[in-house]
Design a protein around this motif. Sequence first.
Motif, PDB file in Angstrom:
ATOM      1  N   PRO A 140      39.676  47.136  35.784  1.00  0.00           N
ATOM      2  CA  PRO A 140      38.425  46.492  35.056  1.00  0.00           C
ATOM      3  C   PRO A 140      38.533  44.780  35.631  1.00  0.00           C
ATOM      4  N   LEU A 141      39.074  44.164  35.455  1.00  0.00           N
ATOM      5  CA  LEU A 141      39.307  42.715  35.853  1.00  0.00           C
ATOM      6  C   LEU A 141      38.640  42.714  36.982  1.00  0.00           C
ATOM      7  N   ARG A 142      39.027  43.090  38.373  1.00  0.00           N
ATOM      8  CA  ARG A 142      38.312  43.167  39.467  1.00  0.00           C
ATOM      9  C   ARG A 142      37.234  43.640  39.458  1.00  0.00           C
ATOM     10  N   GLU A 143      36.578  44.391  38.239  1.00  0.00           N
ATOM     11  CA  GLU A 143      35.208  44.792  38.315  1.00  0.00           C
ATOM     12  C   GLU A 143      34.380  43.344  37.465  1.00  0.00           C
ATOM     13  N   LEU A 144      34.695  43.266  36.430  1.00  0.00           N
ATOM     14  CA  LEU A 144      34.186  42.153  35.571  1.00  0.00           C
ATOM     15  C   LEU A 144      34.048  40.533  35.751  1.00  0.00           C
ATOM     16  N   LEU A 145      34.922  40.395  37.381  1.00  0.00           N
ATOM     17  CA  LEU A 145      34.504  39.113  38.525  1.00  0.00           C
ATOM     18  C   LEU A 145      34.040  39.010  39.174  1.00  0.00           C
ATOM     19  N   ASN A 146      33.721  40.584  39.973  1.00  0.00           N
ATOM     20  CA  ASN A 146      32.517  41.246  40.544  1.00  0.00           C
ATOM     21  C   ASN A 146      30.957  41.130  40.433  1.00  0.00           C
ATOM     22  N   GLN A 147      30.824  41.645  38.749  1.00  0.00           N
ATOM     23  CA  GLN A 147      29.237  40.563  37.820  1.00  0.00           C
ATOM     24  C   GLN A 147      29.408  39.526  37.772  1.00  0.00           C
ATOM     25  N   CYS A 148      30.749  38.820  37.676  1.00  0.00           N
ATOM     26  CA  CYS A 148      29.811  37.856  37.672  1.00  0.00           C
ATOM     27  C   CYS A 148      30.049  36.657  38.323  1.00  0.00           C
ATOM     28  N   GLU A 149      29.927  37.157  39.733  1.00  0.00           N
ATOM     29  CA  GLU A 149      30.458  36.559  41.280  1.00  0.00           C
ATOM     30  C   GLU A 149      31.212  36.192  41.204  1.00  0.00           C
ATOM     31  N   ASN A 150      32.910  36.195  40.684  1.00  0.00           N
ATOM     32  CA  ASN A 150      33.540  35.319  40.602  1.00  0.00           C
ATOM     33  C   ASN A 150      33.472  34.414  40.281  1.00  0.00           C
TER      34      ASN A 150
END
Length: 320
Positions: A168-178
């Motif tokens: 879920p955190l990796r997905e959030l970071l992807n959504q925020c373009e890291n």
Amino acid sequence: MGGSSIDDDWELASPSGGPRTLVLVGCTGNGKSATGNSILQKKAFVSDANSAGVTRTCEMQRTVLYDGQILNVIDTPGLFDFSAETEFIGKEIVKCINMAKDGIHAVLVVLSVRTRFSKEEAAAVNSLRTLFGNKITDYMIIVFTGGDELEFNEKTLEDYLGRDCPEPLRELLNQCENRAVLFNNRTTDRTKKDEQVQELISLVNLVVAKSGGKPYTDELFVEMKKGARMLHNQTEVSKQENEEKLIKRLTEMVELKVRETTARLEQQLAEEKAARLIAQKMAQTAQMKSSDEILKLRESLERAERELRDQAGKAKCVIL
């Protein structure tokens, strides 16, 4: 600063070259207020190691950077813990929107490296999108607090977000373009303090550039601005009455969204809990089946051994 009245200077801020507004959000205990103080480089917000949270209401503080850029930093209570009353959350979000004036230039989602990113935190971030629309993701920056702990263990943020990073955190970071930065809110090193703030400002500038200099707004901002214009030329008595009506209407709009979000979150958590229970039951069934099969296999082996011993005994008798 923490008042709830509608200010009259909505038209003063310039979206392109004026103050930039940053809003701190996140679950209680992740260090929002301490992060706000680090950005402001002064103890403006009350910050304490308190599991119950210190910030009781939205509050805005302002600072001027070395290049003359003005930053408005809004600290919020744990609006997305969903432990507060819906009415309280509604009023605080409306207050935050009033403070944000012409919009929000960046939403700083504060997480802590001291605690594992939970499904509840993921749901809280999702609630942010539900309340303000998917477009809000374009303005989100992840601020990880607890940099002192990683430094003590000689680890970097990249190490922390390595192979063991929860999905879920990796997905959030992807959504925020890291877009992520690590903050050490306990450091006394002036160089370190300046570096982490500059890293954050670089990410804010990136968000501003990507959005074409336009801060985030939605229908709540539009309603607030429209109401502020209507109130501007009214007498003090009628102004106060209509202001209360405007706040009430906007709060009801937010409360409806919060209730819908909470209901959706509760349903999601209930479905996940039911899925976990089913998985546990299937695992228990499989384990029992496996245990039964092992028991049957053991019994078969013991029976075979007995038969072999009996046959060996008979063979010995024949030889004799």
